[in-house]
Design a protein around this motif. Structure first.
Motif, mmCIF file in Angstrom:
data_model
loop_
_atom_site.group_PDB
_atom_site.id
_atom_site.type_symbol
_atom_site.label_atom_id
_atom_site.label_comp_id
_atom_site.label_asym_id
_atom_site.label_seq_id
_atom_site.Cartn_x
_atom_site.Cartn_y
_atom_site.Cartn_z
ATOM 1 N N UNK A 164 107.669 80.572 22.308
ATOM 2 C CA UNK A 164 107.598 81.817 23.083
ATOM 3 C C UNK A 164 108.963 82.487 23.235
ATOM 4 N N UNK A 165 110.021 81.799 22.774
ATOM 5 C CA UNK A 165 111.370 82.308 23.050
ATOM 6 C C UNK A 165 111.828 83.325 22.011
ATOM 7 N N UNK A 166 112.848 84.071 22.380
ATOM 8 C CA UNK A 166 113.543 84.931 21.431
ATOM 9 C C UNK A 166 114.550 84.094 20.660
ATOM 10 N N UNK A 167 115.566 84.714 20.089
ATOM 11 C CA UNK A 167 116.506 83.944 19.292
ATOM 12 C C UNK A 167 117.910 84.498 19.416
ATOM 13 N N UNK A 168 118.891 83.626 19.193
ATOM 14 C CA UNK A 168 120.280 84.051 19.062
ATOM 15 C C UNK A 168 120.771 83.537 17.724
ATOM 16 N N UNK A 169 121.229 84.436 16.890
ATOM 17 C CA UNK A 169 121.755 84.009 15.594
ATOM 18 C C UNK A 169 123.255 84.222 15.552
ATOM 19 N N UNK B 208 110.686 90.541 20.600
ATOM 20 C CA UNK B 208 111.454 89.704 21.526
ATOM 21 C C UNK B 208 112.941 89.996 21.380
ATOM 22 N N UNK B 209 113.699 89.438 22.297
ATOM 23 C CA UNK B 209 115.142 89.674 22.250
ATOM 24 C C UNK B 209 115.753 88.783 21.169
ATOM 25 N N UNK B 210 116.287 89.385 20.121
ATOM 26 C CA UNK B 210 116.994 88.621 19.097
ATOM 27 C C UNK B 210 118.428 89.104 19.099
ATOM 28 N N UNK B 211 119.334 88.237 19.535
ATOM 29 C CA UNK B 211 120.737 88.634 19.661
ATOM 30 C C UNK B 211 121.569 87.937 18.598
#
Lengths: 307, 662
Positions: A53-58, B550-553
């Motif tokens: 369910x989470x977003x992501x940090x790349x 969704x938030x993709x940073x």
């Protein structure tokens, strides 16, 4: 034929559903041994659901390679799952030399996991990647040679053929020592490939001592869910290679066989949990030695089989 | 059919000469080489396909004015199979070379390079066709010498001169053994024609040993491989690709050509080949892992692949004396690996060449992050990396699959009566598995250190993908890696007729049935590959669907709380190889050095590793130094004064007189 197909399909479905539960068994065992209560039974499922369910940090350093890693790893685990027989029934896909495809599919997944780790440019992940590459290179001969030994005992060159025939009690008498050594080798390979103690510690937060966990340090959200799920499937796939030796019975009743296999798998995970509770992780320099021992044990069958 | 063969050889020669003659018009001269090569390849392809499709072998005898030997060309299944990589790879390499050399701006050398490239390719084809000992040696020398001139392209550099020199000595030492072999065969059989060598004149064992050493020097068997890691980095990349992918295979061809002439293959030949396979395979990959120079690493990886081919040949020797498909599978696997290695290794060298040209260095540890600047080259290089690791569904897997399968068959209880093949199969499985794992480590190191992460130095900050003239050839080769991998079943069918007719295997009637079955079995692998591709696609889409909205940073890589990380702190290729240096300390004898950090507030510190070639360092250098010492002593009798030489002549006359009187 059709029955075999549906049986295999059932096995695969069962794996897809139950694989995360194996983690619960290991963690519960460890908790009990430490006098704790342990996480809820369905915790791995909740974790997966939350990650999905989470977003992501790349990281800005990363490229498509970093995103491809988890995807390819999970896909190769699906592939490997189709090649391993469950409960004495032939696998979904079985042919001469399917063990090679299985081993090399795992290698393909590892190849991409390692590259995804290197894609971050982090030294920690580089360290983990390099250890994973080295240790898996050392454990691969033990796996392939062990299967060759089982093949020499049963007279087959396909995993499904081998595990289908192991149930024949004629093999048990004269080849028992050979089988025990192969089993021991497989157990070490199992612990290595699944990043468990004594080779790797899946729980530590100290990056310097980790192997697999440190490689996936930068992954998060959906990617991490894919990796966790692939890890669970790997526990299952390689576990089947062990349970098939320990309980090679094929009673004729499919449900009974499946039940025995499941029980066996559960016992295996409890054993893994016991090992983790009772042993410390080996010094990094000692791991090649352990894998060397696994290799030697996977060669010993030749004394009983080739005369 | 013979006409096409001659035409093809002639075209190589003429287009080479024409490119030399066109020196004034470089635009024409550079075009003649690749198009000439393509036309010659097409010409040669006709008879090769004809023979592979089951046609009668092409035979040609022509007038020959020398007292010994004969002009006898012969294209049978074995030559046709080895001709395939030559025909397939050389035009591609040659197109690439045109673009590659244009960026070098050395017109004189470029012309010569075009000429010698044609001569090398034509020479390789000539070697495969020659069916007479003397003619073979002639062709062999044409091939070897033109390769020498290609290696010393940048002839003013000291390193290149040294590399060329080492190559020249190595190849001629090998040729000396071949001379001895052919002289022995010629004197035993009364003629130099291959057709008269049946049974190898009763001295098969001696001939086999001479062939292993002589051809092994060309193929790069471990111990005789010292020229590869020197010559490949020195040569222009397309030349390295051709030499490493195709030329070294003529060594394997020569060995097989000799083995085919024997009546029988004794088991100890198998052990010799498996021993060479283990040494070359493991030695090659371990040395590859610890290299800092990209092309040197690829050169060592060729040694590794030659090792894999030798493992296949060794298993095949064991399989000959037994029932079951072992000999056939192993031979087919070795032959397939010959073709597949030619494709992926030339692809790797061409890709590496594009990178090296763009960034201006071969040092792996100075690079990093190249994928972002050269995305297309990176993707193709990655494909070739996966192929060289033998990962399915690419072409490296096909040959290894068959060799593995042969080994698995050989340990089966019903398979073979004697112990040799079973122990052999056991050894081959473990070696191949270890090689496979280490190769994966080696090429993740290469790809990770060169293409991924952040740049470790200022090298090539303005690098971009090369133009179409260089990227199309690499793309074609990478596509071939995938096509040959997915179409492995068809390749197996194609190689079946070649493997089944290799002499001792075909002692009973040639039986291709097991390979046909294996080819059907391999369809499963292709199927699995397609399913895998579908799964990858599906999962990728799933991830995109989940992340949509969704938030993709983006942010920096997690540095474990340390915010001042620099790209120089990344794991380097050398650090990646460190466990290998530690584990194989006694084999590698790496030199470690530098200033270690000391004290509580360490100042500047440094670290270096260097792994010299053990054979070069411990064996060949002392050997040649000893030769040089002896030669210096001999100088005392070579004083240059005429009277001394007159005295020697008199002395010799007297000696002859005395000897004839006694």
């Amino acid at each position: 034929m059709i029955a075999d197909f549906f049986a295999a399909l059932f096995g695969v479905t069962l794996a897809l559903i139950l694989a995360p539960f194996l983690r619960t068994l290991i963690n519960r065992t460890k908790a009990r041994m430490a006098g704790r209560q342990g996480p809820p039974l369905l915790q791995p499922y909740w974790s997966l659901a939350r990650l999905l369910r989470k977003g992501a940090v790349y990281s800005t350093t990363t490229t498509w390679m970093f995103r491809a890693g988890p995807v390819v790893t999970l896909a190769t685990m699906f592939g490997a799952l189709c090649l391993v027989p469950f409960g004495g029934n032939p696998a979904l896909l079985h042919f001469e030399g399917d063990v090679l495809l299985m081993a090399y599919l795992l290698a393909l997944g590892r190849f991409f996991t390692i590259l995804a780790a290197l894609d971050t440019g982090s030294s920690f992940e580089g360290m983990g990647a390099n250890r994973e590459a080295f240790f898996s290179a050392l454990s691969e001969p033990a796996l392939l040679l062990g299967v060759a030994g089982l093949g020499a005992i049963t007279g087959s060159v396909s995993i499904s053929g081998i595990y289908g025939r192991l149930g024949n009690s004629a093999f048990l008498g004269s080849h028992l020592p050979a089988m025990i050594f192969i089993l021991a080798a497989f157990v070490i390979v199992y612990l290595t490939e699944n990043a468990r103690i004594p080779v790797d510690d899946p729980t530590t937060h100290l990056e310097l001592t980790m192997i697999h966990e440190v490689m996936v340090l930068d992954h998060c959200g959906v990617d991490l869910a894919f990796i966790e799920y692939a890890g669970a499937l790997k526990l299952w796939v390689l576990g089947l290679l062990i349970t098939g030796i320990v309980f090679p019975v094929s009673t004729g009743s499919f449900w009974l066989d499946a039940g025995v296999s499941l029980a066996c798998m559960a016992v295996l995970q409890i054993c893994v949990g016991l090992v983790e509770s009772l042993m410390a992780r080996l010094k990094m320099g000692r791991v090649p030695l352990l894998l060397g021992i696994a290799f030697v044990m996977s060669t010993l069958w030749i004394m009983w089989v080739v005369r | 059919m013979a006409f096409f063969l001659l035409l093809s050889l002639l075209m190589y020669l003429l287009s080479g000469l024409a490119s030399l003659a066109m020196g004034r018009h470089p635009a024409w001269g550079t075009r003649i080489v690749p198009f000439g090569s393509a036309a010659a390849s097409l010409c040669a392809l006709i008879p090769v396909l004809y023979v592979l499709a089951g046609g009668t072998p092409v035979d040609l005898r022509a007038a020959w004015s020398l007292p010994v030997g004969s002009f006898h060309l012969h294209l049978d299944l074995l030559s046709a199979w080895f001709a395939l990589p030559v025909i397939l790879v050389s035009p591609i390499v040659s197109f690439y070379g045109t673009g590659y050399l244009r960026r070098h701006d050395r017109p004189r050398e470029t012309d010569a390079c075009g000429f010698f490239l044609q001569l090398l390719t034509g020479g390789m084809l000539f070697v495969l066709l020659a069916s007479d000992g003397l003619l073979f040696l002639l062709a062999w020398e044409i091939m070897s010498m033109s390769a020498f001139f290609l290696v010393v392209f940048e002839h003013e550099e000291h390193e290149v001169q040294r590399a060329g020199w080492i190559y020249l000595v190595a190849t001629h030492l090998g040729t000396a053994f071949l001379f001895a072999m052919f002289v022995l065969l010629g004197s035993r059989c009364g003629s130099f024609d291959f057709g008269d060598f049946d049974g190898l004149g009763g001295v098969a064992d001696v001939v086999f040993v001479l062939a292993v050493v002589g051809f092994g020097a060309k193929a790069g068997f471990f111990g005789l491989h010292v020229w590869l890691p020197e010559a490949h980095p020195a040569a222009p990349s397309h030349v390295s690709g051709l030499m490493s992918g195709v030329m070294i295979k003529t060594g394997i061809y020569g060995l097989l050509r000799v083995m085919v002439l024997a009546n029988d293959w004794p088991a100890w030949w198998g052990w010799v080949l498996i021993g060479i396979g283990i040494a070359s395979g493991l030695g090659g990959v371990i040395y590859a892992l610890v290299q800092h120079d990209l092309k040197r690493l690829l050169a060592y990886s060729s040694v590794e692949n030659i090792g894999i081919i030798c493992l296949g040949l060794g298993m095949s020797v064991f399989g000959v004396h037994s029932v079951g498909p072992v000999a056939l599978f192993a031979m087919a696997g070795a032959l397939l690996h010959v073709l597949n290695h030619a494709v992926f290794k030339s692809c790797l060298f061409l890709g590496a060449g594009a990178v090296i040209q763009a960034v201006g260095t071969r040092e792996i540890d100075l690079l990093g992050g190249v994928q972002k600047r050269m995305p297309r080259t990176a993707a193709l290089f990655l494909l070739a990396c996966a192929a060289v690791c033998g990962l399915p569904p690419l072409n490296g897997f096909v040959g290894e699959f068959l060799i593995y399968l042969a080994s698995y068959w050989s340990v089966l209880p019903q398979g073979l009566p004697s112990v040799n093949p079973r122990v052999g199969g056991f050894v081959v499985i473990s070696t191949l598995a270890l090689i496979g794992g280490l190769a994966a480590m080696c090429f993740t190191k290469v790809y990770g250190a060169v293409f991924l992460g952040e740049p470790r130095s200022g090298c090539g900050s303005s690098a971009t993908d090369p133009g179409r003239d260089m990227s199309v050839p690499v793309t074609v080769l990478a596509a071939l890696c995938a096509v040959f991998g997915l179409g492995g079943s068809l390749l197996m069918l194609l190689v079946a007729s070649v493997a089944a007719r290799i002499h001792p295997l075909a002692m009973a009637a040639p039986d291709m049935a097991p390979l046909r079955e294996a080819s059907a079995v391999y369809l499963n692998v292709t199927l699995a590959a397609l399913v895998l591709a579908a799964a990858v696609y599906g999962l990728w889409r799933l991830r995109d669907r989940l992340l949509a909205g969704r938030v993709v940073r983006t942010g920096p890589t997690w540095g474990c709380g340390y915010p001042h990380g620099t790209p120089r702190m990344q794991y380097t290729g050398s650090s990646f190889a460190q466990p290998i240096i530690a584990a194989f300390r006694s084999l590698l004898r790496s030199e470690l050095g530098g200033d270690w950090p000391a004290g509580y507030l360490p100042g500047r510190s440094s670290f270096m590793t260097h792994t010299p070639g053990l054979f070069m360092h411990r064996f060949y250098t002392p050997l040649f130094a000893a030769f040089a010492r002896v030669a210096v002593r001999m100088r005392r009798i070579q004083q240059g004064g005429t009277h001394v030489y007159v005295f020697y002549v008199v002395l010799a006359l007297v000696a002859v007189l005395v000897w004839s009187l006694l």
